[in-house]
Design a protein around this motif. Structure first.
Motif, PDB file in Angstrom:
ATOM      1  N   LYS A 263       0.812  -1.300   0.040  1.00 40.14           N
ATOM      2  CA  LYS A 263       0.017   0.057   0.017  1.00 40.14           C
ATOM      3  C   LYS A 263       0.876   1.380  -0.069  1.00 40.14           C
ATOM      4  O   LYS A 263       0.375   2.142  -0.695  1.00 40.14           O
ATOM      5  CB  LYS A 263      -0.892   0.010   1.148  1.00 40.14           C
ATOM      6  CG  LYS A 263      -2.236  -0.964   0.927  1.00 40.14           C
ATOM      7  CD  LYS A 263      -3.056  -0.896   2.245  1.00 40.14           C
ATOM      8  CE  LYS A 263      -4.126  -1.728   2.219  1.00 40.14           C
ATOM      9  NZ  LYS A 263      -5.099  -1.931   3.236  1.00 40.14           N
ATOM     10  N   ASP A 305     -14.936  -1.261  -0.902  1.00 42.15           N
ATOM     11  CA  ASP A 305     -14.136  -2.457  -1.464  1.00 42.15           C
ATOM     12  C   ASP A 305     -14.508  -3.638  -1.690  1.00 42.15           C
ATOM     13  O   ASP A 305     -15.267  -4.061  -0.798  1.00 42.15           O
ATOM     14  CB  ASP A 305     -12.598  -2.343  -0.767  1.00 42.15           C
ATOM     15  CG  ASP A 305     -11.839  -1.004  -0.671  1.00 42.15           C
ATOM     16  OD1 ASP A 305     -12.363   0.016  -1.414  1.00 42.15           O
ATOM     17  OD2 ASP A 305     -11.012  -1.024   0.287  1.00 42.15           O
ATOM     18  N   ASN A 318     -15.963  -6.246   0.657  1.00 46.43           N
ATOM     19  CA  ASN A 318     -14.798  -6.486   1.628  1.00 46.43           C
ATOM     20  C   ASN A 318     -15.151  -5.514   2.902  1.00 46.43           C
ATOM     21  O   ASN A 318     -15.019  -5.952   3.992  1.00 46.43           O
ATOM     22  CB  ASN A 318     -13.729  -6.284   1.132  1.00 46.43           C
ATOM     23  CG  ASN A 318     -12.221  -6.424   1.919  1.00 46.43           C
ATOM     24  OD1 ASN A 318     -12.377  -6.790   3.159  1.00 46.43           O
ATOM     25  ND2 ASN A 318     -11.121  -5.477   1.768  1.00 46.43           N
ATOM     26  N   GLU A 319     -14.999  -4.254   2.475  1.00 49.26           N
ATOM     27  CA  GLU A 319     -15.137  -3.144   3.581  1.00 49.26           C
ATOM     28  C   GLU A 319     -15.449  -1.715   2.921  1.00 49.26           C
ATOM     29  O   GLU A 319     -15.629  -1.486   1.777  1.00 49.26           O
ATOM     30  CB  GLU A 319     -13.762  -3.177   4.447  1.00 49.26           C
ATOM     31  CG  GLU A 319     -12.829  -2.540   3.452  1.00 49.26           C
ATOM     32  CD  GLU A 319     -11.363  -2.336   4.102  1.00 49.26           C
ATOM     33  OE1 GLU A 319     -11.609  -1.954   5.277  1.00 49.26           O
ATOM     34  OE2 GLU A 319     -10.266  -2.010   3.673  1.00 49.26           O
TER      35      GLU A 319
HETATM   36 MG   LIG Z   1      -8.845  -2.582   2.620  1.00 51.42          MG
END
Ligand SMILES: [Mg+2]
Ligand SMILES: Nc1ncnc2c1ncn2[C@@H]1O[C@H](COP(=O)(O)OP(=O)(O)O)[C@@H](O)[C@H]1O
Length: 357
Positions: A263, A305, A318-319
């Motif tokens: 990231k 996401d 996912n989130e």
């Molecule tokens: Mg994430």
């Protein structure tokens, strides 16, 4: 017409302090450019890593240099990060601010704590309120609400630190249950962090044991999820009660999963906007993103996401991130740019959405 005074709140007591400074720099630039310059007056407020709030020249300097304020060595012990009443800002110091723009990621910024403080100050602010922020931050509460809203997601199990560090020891039984319910590979995550900190992908009993112990050192609440092999799609949402979804983007990377290093190391991940998926999949993602936004009571902005399991055609949520990265190269503003809303227009809309609420 007099200008609206915007308090840009950045830095903060989280591991994402540096990212927050970069997001704030981009937003500050946008507030001073184009039509925004005649509408808004920027008042930066910097929260140091030890929790002290600073406005005026010091905040301006951090914003200009992009360098965080470093504490003297002896003051950076972990006990120093325990909030003390004297660190709480005196609202009268900030009376001139008409709308806050908090751009703080992770714990103490994205989790409802700052939102509670700003609510008490009775000044409008950009983004989700206490409920949406707190639910969006806690992966267990978030997944429970998503499931109630009928959103498809991976199988998961909630675990607590006291179960992991239990006495008498129930740990082997807990691991047996995880193996039976979720199997390998699975993902072990602290419930309340972000940036992939404390997250492990595990493939065996011994890795599971180590990962649970590690995650328990970060959080009281831990989530274990069945691992899926999937493409990672993201969608930006903007609005309050009638939120809009952006085009869909995709993140690709060579590493095993989208971990901390991937990231935050330049060149480790690529963004594709729009994602190369069928209209049907893109529409499903957009619809689910809006549904998720409303389900957790988000406001203003959020990035949602997804996992797209190409083999089966499944789209799994996912989130939701209620304060996504907002640097010039971040996914959230880039998704809107591709949807026809420029960075400075986006910043303007967010401030207007805060005032409208
Ligand atoms: Mg994430
Ligand atoms: N259940 C899962 N199956 C497959 N990959 C996962 C799973 N959970 C997480 N990952 C990988 O780990 C990354 C980080 O997990 P995520 O839950 O998004 O944490 P964070 O909130 O820190 O971003 C994801 O982007 C993905 O690459």
């Amino acid at each position: 017409m007099s200008k609206t005074r915007v308090g840009l709140l950045f830095g903060g007591r989280s591991g994402e302090h540096e990212v927050s400074i970069r997001s704030a720099q981009a937003i500050a630039k946008a507030l001073k450019s184009d039509q925004n310059a005649s509408k808004y007056e920027l008042l930066p407020v910097y929260i140091r890593k030890d929790g002290v709030w600073q406005k005026g020249e010091i905040a301006q300097k951090i914003l200009a240099s992009g360098e965080p304020f470093y504490l003297p060595e002896e003051k950076t012990t972990s006990t120093d990060l325990v909030p003390s009443p004297s660190l709480l800002p005196d609202p009268t110091n900030f009376a001139e601010i008409e709308v806050w723009f908090p751009i703080l990621h992770g714990p103490n910024g994205e989790d409802g704590t700052i939102q509670g403080l700003l609510t008490l100050m009775q000044v409008p602010f950009v983004g989700s309120g206490v409920l949406g922020s707190a639910v969006g931050m806690d992966k267990i509460a978030m997944k429970m609400i998503f499931s109630q809203a009928g959103l498809s997601q991976v199988k998961y199990k909630m675990v607590t630190r006291s179960q992991i560090w239990s006495n008498p020891c129930i740990f082997p039984k807990l691991c047996d249950e995880i193996e039976a319910e979720l199997g390998y590979p699975c993902f072990v995550k602290p419930a309340n962090l972000g940036s992939s900190v404390g997250i492990s992908k595990v493939r065996s009993r011994s890795e599971l044991e180590t990962a649970l112990d590690n995650a328990a050192s970060y959080d009281r609440r831990i989530i274990v999820e069945a691992g899926v092999e999937a493409r990672e799609l993201e969608c930006a949402v903007l609005g309050n009660d009638q939120p809009q979804a952006s085009v869909v983007g995709e993140i690709t990377f060579a590493s095993d999963f989208y971990d901390y290093e991937t990231k935050y190391t330049a060149g480790q991940a690529d963004l594709f906007i729009p994602a190369k998926v069928s209209d049907n999949i893109a529409n499903q993602v957009k619809e689910m993103a809006v549904k998720a936004f409303l389900a957790v009571d988000a406001a203003g902005l959020a990035r949602v996401d997804f996992f797209y399991v190409e083999k089966t055609g499944e789209v799994l949520i996912n989130e939701i991130n209620t304060l996504p990265g907002f640097t010039a190269t971040s996914m959230y503003p880039q998704l809107w740019a591709a949807s026809g809303i420029s960075f400075s227009e986006l910043v303007d809309r967010l401030v207007q959405l805060a005032l409208e609420r």
